[in-house]
Design an enzyme around this catalytic site. Structure first.
Site, mmCIF file in Angstrom:
data_model
loop_
_atom_site.group_PDB
_atom_site.id
_atom_site.type_symbol
_atom_site.label_atom_id
_atom_site.label_comp_id
_atom_site.label_asym_id
_atom_site.label_seq_id
_atom_site.Cartn_x
_atom_site.Cartn_y
_atom_site.Cartn_z
ATOM 1 C CG HIS A 93 -3.167 3.146 2.053
ATOM 2 N ND1 HIS A 93 -3.710 2.685 0.881
ATOM 3 C CD2 HIS A 93 -3.208 2.108 2.929
ATOM 4 C CE1 HIS A 93 -4.052 1.412 1.045
ATOM 5 N NE2 HIS A 93 -3.763 1.046 2.283
ATOM 6 C CG ASN B 16 -6.733 -1.065 1.507
ATOM 7 O OD1 ASN B 16 -6.042 -0.774 0.523
ATOM 8 N ND2 ASN B 16 -6.209 -1.426 2.657
ATOM 9 C CB CYS C 275 -0.936 0.000 1.192
ATOM 10 S SG CYS C 275 -1.861 -1.535 1.360
HETATM 11 C C1 LIG Z 1 -9.595 -4.713 10.462
HETATM 12 C C2 LIG Z 1 -10.247 -3.787 11.460
HETATM 13 C C3 LIG Z 1 -11.421 -3.052 10.824
HETATM 14 C C4 LIG Z 1 -10.773 -4.644 12.622
HETATM 15 O O1 LIG Z 1 -11.386 -3.823 13.566
HETATM 16 P P1 LIG Z 1 -11.012 -3.956 15.104
HETATM 17 O O2 LIG Z 1 -11.937 -3.122 15.852
HETATM 18 O O3 LIG Z 1 -9.560 -3.699 15.265
HETATM 19 O O4 LIG Z 1 -11.326 -5.493 15.337
HETATM 20 P P2 LIG Z 1 -10.788 -6.485 16.453
HETATM 21 O O5 LIG Z 1 -10.001 -7.533 15.770
HETATM 22 O O6 LIG Z 1 -10.167 -5.733 17.593
HETATM 23 O O7 LIG Z 1 -12.136 -7.119 16.913
HETATM 24 C C5 LIG Z 1 -13.103 -6.388 17.666
HETATM 25 C C6 LIG Z 1 -14.443 -7.078 17.582
HETATM 26 O O8 LIG Z 1 -14.942 -6.981 16.230
HETATM 27 C C7 LIG Z 1 -15.181 -8.297 15.703
HETATM 28 N N1 LIG Z 1 -14.787 -8.291 14.280
HETATM 29 C C8 LIG Z 1 -13.547 -8.361 13.761
HETATM 30 N N2 LIG Z 1 -13.616 -8.338 12.424
HETATM 31 C C9 LIG Z 1 -14.928 -8.251 12.101
HETATM 32 C C10 LIG Z 1 -15.630 -8.186 10.870
HETATM 33 N N3 LIG Z 1 -15.000 -8.203 9.698
HETATM 34 N N4 LIG Z 1 -16.969 -8.076 10.913
HETATM 35 C C11 LIG Z 1 -17.635 -8.062 12.084
HETATM 36 N N5 LIG Z 1 -17.019 -8.123 13.279
HETATM 37 C C12 LIG Z 1 -15.682 -8.205 13.280
HETATM 38 C C13 LIG Z 1 -14.310 -9.209 16.515
HETATM 39 O O9 LIG Z 1 -14.842 -10.510 16.509
HETATM 40 C C14 LIG Z 1 -14.363 -8.583 17.872
HETATM 41 O O10 LIG Z 1 -15.594 -8.933 18.492
HETATM 42 P P3 LIG Z 1 -15.659 -9.287 20.044
HETATM 43 O O11 LIG Z 1 -15.178 -8.059 20.757
HETATM 44 O O12 LIG Z 1 -17.105 -9.578 20.242
HETATM 45 O O13 LIG Z 1 -14.748 -10.454 20.222
HETATM 46 C C15 LIG Z 1 -9.239 -2.750 12.002
HETATM 47 O O14 LIG Z 1 -8.360 -3.372 12.894
HETATM 48 C C16 LIG Z 1 -8.447 -2.100 10.912
HETATM 49 O O15 LIG Z 1 -8.964 -1.480 10.012
HETATM 50 N N6 LIG Z 1 -7.107 -2.176 11.023
HETATM 51 C C17 LIG Z 1 -6.236 -1.542 10.090
HETATM 52 C C18 LIG Z 1 -5.997 -2.508 9.030
HETATM 53 C C19 LIG Z 1 -5.547 -1.912 7.777
HETATM 54 O O16 LIG Z 1 -5.880 -0.818 7.449
HETATM 55 N N7 LIG Z 1 -4.791 -2.719 7.044
HETATM 56 C C20 LIG Z 1 -4.338 -2.413 5.788
HETATM 57 C C21 LIG Z 1 -3.224 -1.464 5.905
HETATM 58 S S1 LIG Z 1 -2.520 -1.350 4.386
#
Ligand SMILES: CC(C)(COP(=O)(O)OP(=O)(O)OC[C@H]1O[C@@H](n2cnc3c(N)ncnc32)[C@H](O)[C@@H]1OP(=O)(O)O)[C@@H](O)C(=O)NCCC(=O)NCCS
Lengths: 342, 80
Positions: A267, A298, A122
């Site tokens: 990004h 993305n 990215c």
């Molecule tokens: C991926 C992302 C949206 C996940 O969100 P998050 O809040 O960090 O998610 P977590 O892994 O901490 O999980 C939190 C809760 O959401 C749930 N969850 C995770 N992914 C989920 C999804 N796709 N849909 C629904 N629920 C989801 C988890 O099960 C967890 O539930 P719980 O608390 O009941 O156990 C976020 O971390 C993100 O955008 N990170 C940056 C990643 C990125 O940009 N990567 C590319 C860079 S180039």
């Protein structure tokens, strides 16, 4: 001993034209929820994404790259024979070799330009712009075509919940050439390989080759083809806070303050990351922020040029104004620079 | 070890700034997600701001264990 000739240096470079390609298939959050346990509401509030665009099975990363490159060439008005370099950033070209860039150069009629691919995920578009700026100013190329292209839909597993639902396909391209005034500020770039695991493939191709398929057959729901996964929270923290420092450094090195910007084009990883960056950088309200992620998802290396093209179409007055752009992703790697928008 | 009341007050300010939840509602027994309706991403912001404010490190693995405000206050008190 004779002294070697060297090519004359150019003082400055700039972006001469910006082209894009957006594939047609629109994947909604409801479509995604057919594949994973999630909801439209969860995806919108956690990521800001409503839809992502993906290419159909007939359309390759090469096709998207060709369309974006032709658009950029036409907008830049640089004749094909004056393009001396083609840099393609992609993680979804399905051949380790030969490069997508070499075939692209041939297809769009800029051969024998030097052509190569880079793997900077990215951050790849901003890596490419940094390289093009250096090549043009060093006299190594008159004009350089930089393409960020992804058909990520070929490298995801729709039933996987950590990253696949975020991703889309697309391409963006710019022509970088010499300029009377500075059009590309210093590139602040780097890597943090200690976080190599945080965005990665499920396994390597060697693991596919070396597996004993008789004693260890494919399990139900198993994907043999390597696909992407990530540790979302770790990446979020890095992107939302560490990258603000990198973006600030790009402003400082360019001698530009947030007040001077017309646009901020980060990004498109997550709207909440974008919001946090805007907050930490204390961007004034007049700075227009790229938020293409809402519709496009993305698109990795394509996200910054796609978002920039959209801003230019929606706000033509931004042409000639300064934009701070930053890419960050798998590696982990990052790059940022201030550019004059074409 | 920092005073727990001070930590609670500081944390309440951070929560209020990120989510708009009244500082008086940020009480020790409240769960961040269930009671205060704070999502996982706002929680990350709160953690990063708390790290800065209290000069502590709260690793990602630890964040999952901090369900209630009281658990967060205790963690910060012990870490500072
Ligand atoms: C991926 C992302 C949206 C996940 O969100 P998050 O809040 O960090 O998610 P977590 O892994 O901490 O999980 C939190 C809760 O959401 C749930 N969850 C995770 N992914 C989920 C999804 N796709 N849909 C629904 N629920 C989801 C988890 O099960 C967890 O539930 P719980 O608390 O009941 O156990 C976020 O971390 C993100 O955008 N990170 C940056 C990643 C990125 O940009 N990567 C590319 C860079 S180039």
């Amino acid at each position: 001993m004779v002294t070697l000739n060297t090519r004359p240096l150019q003082k400055f470079s700039k972006i001469l034209g910006l082209g894009t390609a957006r594939p047609d298939v629109v994947v909604t959050n409801d479509d995604v929820c057919e594949w994973i346990d999630s909801s439209d509401e969860w995806i919108r509030t956690r990521t800001g994404i409503s839809t992502r665009h993906r290419a159909d099975s007939e359309t390759s990363a090469m096709d998207l790259a060709i369309a974006a490159a032709r658009d950029a060439l036409q907008r830049s008005a640089v004749p094909p024979e004056e393009i001396d370099g083609v840099i393609v950033s992609t993680i979804s070209h399905p051949y380790a070799t030969p490069s997508l860039a070499a075939k692209l150069a041939h297809e769009i009629g800029v051969s024998p330009a030097a052509a190569y691919d880079i793997s900077a995920a990215c951050a790849g578009y901003c890596y490419g712009v940094g390289q093009a700026d250096a090549l043009v100013r060093a006299g190594a190329a008159r004009n350089v075509l930089v393409v960020g292209v992804e058909k990520l839909s070929d490298f995801i597993d729709n039933s996987e919940r950590s990253i696949s639902f975020l991703l889309g396909d697309g391409a963006g391209a710019v022509v970088v050439g010499p300029s009377e005034e500075a059009g590309i500020g210093p590139t602040v770039w780097g890597s943090d390989g200690s976080k190599w695991e945080t965005i990665n493939m499920t396994h390597s191709l060697l693991e596919v080759r070396n597996r004993d398929w008789i004693s260890d057959p494919v399990r139900e729901d198993e994907k043999v083809w390597p696909t992407l996964y990530q540790d979302g929270p770790t990446v979020f923290r890095w992107a939302a806070w560490e990258m603000a420092k990198v973006a600030q450094q790009a402003l400082d090195e360019a001698g530009v303050s947030a007040e001077d910007l017309g646009a901020f084009v980060p990004h498109q990883a997550n709207m909440r990351i974008i919001d946090q960056l805007v907050k930490t950088l204390k961007l004034p309200d007049h700075v227009v922020v790229g938020r293409d992620i809402a519709d496009a998802g993305n698109t990795s290396a394509a996200s910054v040029p796609l978002a920039a093209r959209r801003l230019l179409d929606e706000h033509p007055e931004l042409s000639g104004r300064l934009a701070l752009q930053i890419g960050f992703g798998a590696g982990l790697v990052y790059a940022a620079q201030v550019v004059v928008l074409p | 070890m920092a005073d727990k009341n001070e930590i609670l007050a500081g944390l309440a300010e951070i929560v209020n700034e990120e989510t708009g939840v009244e500082t008086s509602d940020v009480q020790l027994e409240k769960s961040f997600t269930e009671d205060l309706d704070i999502d996982s991403i706002s929680m990350m912001t709160i953690v990063v701001n708390a790290e800065e404010k209290f000069g502590v490190t709260i690793p990602d693995e630890e964040v999952k264990n901090l369900t209630t405000v009281g658990e967060a206050v205790d963690f910060i008190a012990n870490a500072s």
